[in-house]
Design a protein around this motif. Structure first.
Motif, mmCIF file in Angstrom:
data_model
loop_
_atom_site.group_PDB
_atom_site.id
_atom_site.type_symbol
_atom_site.label_atom_id
_atom_site.label_comp_id
_atom_site.label_asym_id
_atom_site.label_seq_id
_atom_site.Cartn_x
_atom_site.Cartn_y
_atom_site.Cartn_z
ATOM 1 N N TYR A 1 0.848 -1.184 0.000
ATOM 2 C CA TYR A 1 0.000 0.000 0.000
ATOM 3 C C TYR A 1 0.890 1.243 0.000
ATOM 4 C CZ TYR A 1 -3.924 -3.026 1.149
ATOM 5 O OH TYR A 1 -4.898 -3.999 1.104
ATOM 6 N N TRP A 2 0.361 2.328 -0.584
ATOM 7 C CA TRP A 2 1.129 3.556 -0.727
ATOM 8 C C TRP A 2 0.398 4.736 -0.113
ATOM 9 C CZ3 TRP A 2 6.001 3.660 -2.819
ATOM 10 C CH2 TRP A 2 6.428 2.501 -3.460
ATOM 11 N N GLY A 3 1.193 5.661 0.420
ATOM 12 C CA GLY A 3 0.635 6.920 0.871
ATOM 13 C C GLY A 3 0.413 7.870 -0.294
ATOM 14 N N GLN A 4 -0.176 9.018 0.000
ATOM 15 C CA GLN A 4 -0.526 9.969 -1.048
ATOM 16 C C GLN A 4 0.654 10.840 -1.454
ATOM 17 O OE1 GLN A 4 -1.076 10.385 2.147
ATOM 18 N NE2 GLN A 4 -0.647 12.515 2.652
ATOM 19 N N GLY A 5 1.724 10.806 -0.679
ATOM 20 C CA GLY A 5 2.908 11.595 -1.003
ATOM 21 C C GLY A 5 2.947 12.903 -0.243
ATOM 22 N N THR A 6 4.138 13.312 0.122
ATOM 23 C CA THR A 6 4.329 14.587 0.794
ATOM 24 C C THR A 6 5.531 15.295 0.164
ATOM 25 O OG1 THR A 6 4.588 15.677 2.960
ATOM 26 C CG2 THR A 6 5.790 13.620 2.654
ATOM 27 N N GLN A 7 5.368 16.570 -0.116
ATOM 28 C CA GLN A 7 6.402 17.327 -0.823
ATOM 29 C C GLN A 7 7.511 17.749 0.141
ATOM 30 O OE1 GLN A 7 6.611 18.289 -4.271
ATOM 31 N NE2 GLN A 7 8.676 18.900 -3.633
#
Length: 121
Positions: free
Chosen positions: A110-116
Motif C-alpha cells: 500500500y502507498w501513501g498519497q505523497g508529501t512534498q
C-alpha cells in the motif's frame, strides 16, 4: 481497507532537517516491510529507505549517513529523519507498507498519497 497517512514534509534550507511520519491504519493483521520512496519532477520513483518488522534497514547510497529510517510496530508507523538536506533531495516522498489484511494470507503493498519536500539552496 488500509490507509497510509503521511506528514512532515515542507520547505527547508540546504543543511536543514525534516522528519517524515507515515501511519498505517485499517483492517491490518500484520505489517512486514515499510519504507520510503521519492520522485522528483520528470524522474522515476526511487527507493530511499526500507525497514523490516525486525528492524533491518536498507538505504539508497545517496542518503546513507544523512537519513535514518525507524518504525513503531505498535503504532504501525514509519519515520524518516532527514538531516543535512541537499537541493537534490527535493521530491515528493511516498511511504509504503507491505500489509496482510485481516482474513487474508497474502501481503499487499500500500502507498501513501505523497508529501512534498523542497530543499532550497
Amino acid at each position: 481497507q488500509v490507509q497510509l497517512v503521511e506528514s512532515g514534509g515542507g520547505l527547508v534550507q540546504a543543511g536543514g532537517s525534516l522528519r517524515l511520519s507515515c501511519a498505517a491504519s485499517g483492517s491490518i493483521s500484520s505489517v512486514a516491510a515499510m519504507g520510503w520512496y521519492r520522485q522528483a519532477p520528470g524522474k522515476q520513483r526511487d527507493l530511499v529507505a526500507t525497514i523490516t518488522s525486525g528492524g533491518s534497514t536498507n538505504y539508497a547510497d545517496s542518503v546513507k549517513g544523512r537519513f535514518t529510517i525507524s518504525r513503531d510496530n505498535a503504532k504501525n508507523t514509519v519515520y524518516l529523519q532527514m538531516n543535512s538536506l541537499k537541493p537534490e533531495d527535493t521530491a515528493v516522498y511516498y511511504c509504503y507498507a507491505r500489509v496482510r489484511v485481516k482474513g487474508s494470507y497474502a501481503y499487499t503493498d500500500y502507498w501513501g498519497q505523497g508529501t512534498q519536500v523542497t530543499v532550497s539552496s
